[in-house]
Design a protein around this motif. Structure first.
Motif, PDB file in Angstrom:
ATOM      1  N   ILE A 135     -21.529   8.107  33.660  1.00 49.10           N
ATOM      2  CA  ILE A 135     -21.443   8.979  32.490  1.00 49.10           C
ATOM      3  C   ILE A 135     -20.155   8.714  31.706  1.00 49.10           C
ATOM      4  CG2 ILE A 135     -21.205  11.406  31.765  1.00 49.10           C
ATOM      5  CD1 ILE A 135     -23.488  12.074  33.629  1.00 49.10           C
ATOM      6  N   ARG A 136     -19.054   8.470  32.430  1.00 48.59           N
ATOM      7  CA  ARG A 136     -17.803   8.147  31.719  1.00 48.59           C
ATOM      8  C   ARG A 136     -17.969   6.860  30.907  1.00 48.59           C
ATOM      9  NH1 ARG A 136     -15.278   9.947  36.549  1.00 48.59           N
ATOM     10  NH2 ARG A 136     -14.849   7.801  37.163  1.00 48.59           N
ATOM     11  N   LYS A 137     -18.663   5.892  31.474  1.00 51.27           N
ATOM     12  CA  LYS A 137     -18.918   4.618  30.759  1.00 51.27           C
ATOM     13  C   LYS A 137     -19.763   4.877  29.515  1.00 51.27           C
ATOM     14  CE  LYS A 137     -20.336  -0.020  30.626  1.00 51.27           C
ATOM     15  NZ  LYS A 137     -21.013   0.147  29.359  1.00 51.27           N
ATOM     16  N   SER A 138     -20.807   5.680  29.640  1.00 53.55           N
ATOM     17  CA  SER A 138     -21.668   5.986  28.490  1.00 53.55           C
ATOM     18  C   SER A 138     -20.902   6.695  27.383  1.00 53.55           C
ATOM     19  CB  SER A 138     -22.856   6.841  28.920  1.00 53.55           C
ATOM     20  OG  SER A 138     -23.688   6.120  29.787  1.00 53.55           O
ATOM     21  N   ILE A 139     -19.983   7.579  27.775  1.00 55.45           N
ATOM     22  CA  ILE A 139     -19.203   8.298  26.754  1.00 55.45           C
ATOM     23  C   ILE A 139     -18.315   7.307  25.986  1.00 55.45           C
ATOM     24  CG2 ILE A 139     -17.392  10.026  26.393  1.00 55.45           C
ATOM     25  CD1 ILE A 139     -18.658  11.626  28.720  1.00 55.45           C
ATOM     26  N   THR A 140     -17.703   6.368  26.707  1.00 53.65           N
ATOM     27  CA  THR A 140     -16.903   5.327  26.055  1.00 53.65           C
ATOM     28  C   THR A 140     -17.773   4.521  25.084  1.00 53.65           C
ATOM     29  OG1 THR A 140     -15.657   5.188  28.101  1.00 53.65           O
ATOM     30  CG2 THR A 140     -15.285   3.433  26.508  1.00 53.65           C
ATOM     31  N   ASP A 141     -19.000   4.208  25.506  1.00 56.74           N
ATOM     32  CA  ASP A 141     -19.933   3.482  24.637  1.00 56.74           C
ATOM     33  C   ASP A 141     -20.290   4.288  23.390  1.00 56.74           C
ATOM     34  OD1 ASP A 141     -19.918   1.457  26.480  1.00 56.74           O
ATOM     35  OD2 ASP A 141     -21.909   1.908  27.324  1.00 56.74           O
TER      36      ASP A 141
ATOM     37  N   GLY B 263     -19.685   2.951  19.715  1.00 59.21           N
ATOM     38  CA  GLY B 263     -20.871   2.878  18.853  1.00 59.21           C
ATOM     39  C   GLY B 263     -20.716   3.711  17.590  1.00 59.21           C
ATOM     40  N   ALA B 264     -20.128   4.907  17.732  1.00 63.46           N
ATOM     41  CA  ALA B 264     -19.933   5.788  16.570  1.00 63.46           C
ATOM     42  C   ALA B 264     -18.968   5.141  15.580  1.00 63.46           C
ATOM     43  CB  ALA B 264     -19.427   7.146  17.024  1.00 63.46           C
ATOM     44  N   ARG B 265     -17.947   4.466  16.104  1.00 66.29           N
ATOM     45  CA  ARG B 265     -16.981   3.789  15.211  1.00 66.29           C
ATOM     46  C   ARG B 265     -17.661   2.642  14.452  1.00 66.29           C
ATOM     47  NH1 ARG B 265     -12.353   3.717  19.358  1.00 66.29           N
ATOM     48  NH2 ARG B 265     -11.363   5.736  18.971  1.00 66.29           N
ATOM     49  N   GLU B 266     -18.478   1.884  15.173  1.00 71.44           N
ATOM     50  CA  GLU B 266     -19.195   0.776  14.520  1.00 71.44           C
ATOM     51  C   GLU B 266     -20.123   1.297  13.426  1.00 71.44           C
ATOM     52  OE1 GLU B 266     -19.297  -1.909  18.603  1.00 71.44           O
ATOM     53  OE2 GLU B 266     -21.204  -1.506  17.572  1.00 71.44           O
ATOM     54  N   LEU B 267     -20.799   2.377  13.740  1.00 71.86           N
ATOM     55  CA  LEU B 267     -21.723   2.974  12.785  1.00 71.86           C
ATOM     56  C   LEU B 267     -20.982   3.437  11.529  1.00 71.86           C
ATOM     57  CD1 LEU B 267     -24.701   3.836  12.421  1.00 71.86           C
ATOM     58  CD2 LEU B 267     -24.128   5.988  13.509  1.00 71.86           C
ATOM     59  N   ASP B 268     -19.831   4.060  11.757  1.00 70.18           N
ATOM     60  CA  ASP B 268     -19.019   4.554  10.639  1.00 70.18           C
ATOM     61  C   ASP B 268     -18.554   3.392   9.747  1.00 70.18           C
ATOM     62  OD1 ASP B 268     -17.604   6.803   9.342  1.00 70.18           O
ATOM     63  OD2 ASP B 268     -15.806   5.697   9.987  1.00 70.18           O
ATOM     64  N   THR B 269     -18.190   2.278  10.379  1.00 69.71           N
ATOM     65  CA  THR B 269     -17.769   1.091   9.623  1.00 69.71           C
ATOM     66  C   THR B 269     -18.920   0.581   8.749  1.00 69.71           C
ATOM     67  OG1 THR B 269     -16.272   0.521  11.419  1.00 69.71           O
ATOM     68  CG2 THR B 269     -16.756  -1.234   9.833  1.00 69.71           C
ATOM     69  N   LEU B 270     -20.122   0.571   9.329  1.00 65.32           N
ATOM     70  CA  LEU B 270     -21.307   0.136   8.565  1.00 65.32           C
ATOM     71  C   LEU B 270     -21.554   1.053   7.367  1.00 65.32           C
ATOM     72  CD1 LEU B 270     -23.843  -0.718  11.444  1.00 65.32           C
ATOM     73  CD2 LEU B 270     -22.673  -2.345   9.932  1.00 65.32           C
ATOM     74  N   VAL B 271     -21.454   2.362   7.616  1.00 65.86           N
ATOM     75  CA  VAL B 271     -21.681   3.332   6.539  1.00 65.86           C
ATOM     76  C   VAL B 271     -20.656   3.128   5.428  1.00 65.86           C
ATOM     77  CG1 VAL B 271     -21.548   5.792   5.966  1.00 65.86           C
ATOM     78  CG2 VAL B 271     -22.859   5.054   7.961  1.00 65.86           C
ATOM     79  N   LYS B 272     -19.394   2.951   5.815  1.00 64.69           N
ATOM     80  CA  LYS B 272     -18.322   2.809   4.817  1.00 64.69           C
ATOM     81  C   LYS B 272     -18.448   1.515   4.021  1.00 64.69           C
ATOM     82  CE  LYS B 272     -14.937   6.053   6.407  1.00 64.69           C
ATOM     83  NZ  LYS B 272     -14.307   6.326   7.712  1.00 64.69           N
TER      84      LYS B 272
END
Ligand code: MN3
Length: 339
Positions: A292-298, A302-311
């Motif tokens: 679960i700790r690994k998934s949270i890091t992912d 992932g959220a940062r990558e998504l934000d970069t795409l949106v921007k």
């Protein structure tokens, strides 16, 4: 009903099928485990009969009417309570009424005194200092409940004992309750529970009824609750950071399934914040695993990558693909949480 809630609930239904409250529509009232007069003089036979055969029976009947033909007819009693806020007022009140009275009958009986050597007895002494202090807390909580309601001894997701009270037929299993945990003792403080004998003296009723608690049964409930699926579900449900992440995910991912990318374009920054909060805030004990700790890091990555795409004004398809992946990771956590 929202798709994500349906997904979650289908998983819970499978788990609940192996638990104690796996009853489903049409619900039936269990037989009272003793005669109406057994709790005399604390609770008179007339009160017991009206309470069991009319009030409790009424909740069961009304619960079945409310469920008949509805989306909720397949839900177990536990699931109806866990997601009471997603159902209707009639289901919330009557599912609560059924569960609460079932417990009330179960934890009453003369001749089963508090046992300081039992698992529960030790936990009471550890948590409250003495059984008298626990009784005092129950009495205070019951006396100060305005209007109708219940007073509870619960085991919390942190596996501690706690006393609290809820209004109407709510209980601490419900998502809408102010205190959460698995009920071990529930005392009815509706006037119908005591008015014939005690009139308006709720305090006298509370003092007396605490003398007929079946502590052997409460000890059994305590030991069952500690390792139960129900306690784990409540623990997950009270994991605030997960809940908040879930809200943003649900409100952005589901519109994207129908081609609406505006929500994720507006909220990609918020998605990072909520993922970061999951990473920074303490993880509830049962869920604090390597996976679960690994998934949270992912999720954060992932959220940062998504934000970069949106921007960078990426096209709809690129964003949808990335959001789908993030949603899968999120469900890995939800999935892992349920095993
Ligand atoms: Mn009642």
């Amino acid at each position: 009903m929202k798709t994500h809630i349906k997904q979650i609930i289908s998983v819970i239904i499978i788990l609940s099928a192996i638990s104690l409250h796996a009853q489903k529509y049409p619900f039936e009232q269990a037989k009272l485990p003793y005669d109406y007069s057994v709790l005399e003089p604390v609770i008179d036979a007339a009160t017991m009969e009206i309470h069991y055969a009319r009030h409790h029976a009424g909740y069961v009947k009304n619960l079945n009417s409310a469920l008949k033909g509805s989306d909720y007819a397949e839900w177990t009693l536990e699931v109806l309570l866990l997601y009471a806020g997603e159902t209707t007022p009639a289901i919330r009140n009557n599912a609560g009424g059924h569960y609460n009275h079932d417990l009330f009958w179960r934890i009453l009986a003369p001749g089963h005194p508090f046992n300081p050597q039992s698992a529960l007895g030790k936990a009471v002494i550890d948590g409250f200092g003495s059984p008298d202090t626990l009784m005092k807390r129950l009495h205070e909580a019951g006396s100060s409940r305005f209007g109708s309601g219940w007073v509870w001894l619960i085991v919390t997701p942190e596996k501690k004992l706690s006393v609290c009270s809820t209004p109407n037929q709510d209980n601490p299993v419900m998502d809408v309750a102010g205190c959460r945990g698995v009920p071990l003792i529930g005392i009815d403080v509706w006037e119908h529970a005591y008015y014939l004998k005690y009139q308006n003296k709720r305090g006298d009723y509370l003092t007396s009824v605490m003398g007929v608690i079946n502590w052997a049964e409460v000890d059994k409930l305590y030991q069952e609750a500690l390792g139960s699926t129900l306690l784990r579900e409540i623990e997950r449900d009270t994991w605030k950071a997960l809940h908040e992440f879930h809200m943003v995910m649900a409100e952005t991912f589901h519109p994207s399934e129908h081609g609406d990318l505006q929500p994720i374009r507006n909220r990609s920054g918020e998605m990072i914040e909520k993922a970061q909060a999951l990473l920074n805030q303490p993880i509830p004990a049962s869920f604090n695993t390597v996976e679960i700790r690994k998934s949270i890091t992912d999720l954060v990555t992932g959220a940062r990558e998504l934000d970069t795409l949106v921007k960078s004004h990426a096209d709809d398809r690129t964003i949808t693909t990335r959001l789908d992946k993030l949603h899968d990771v999120f469900h890995t956590i939800q999935g892992q949480c349920r095993h």
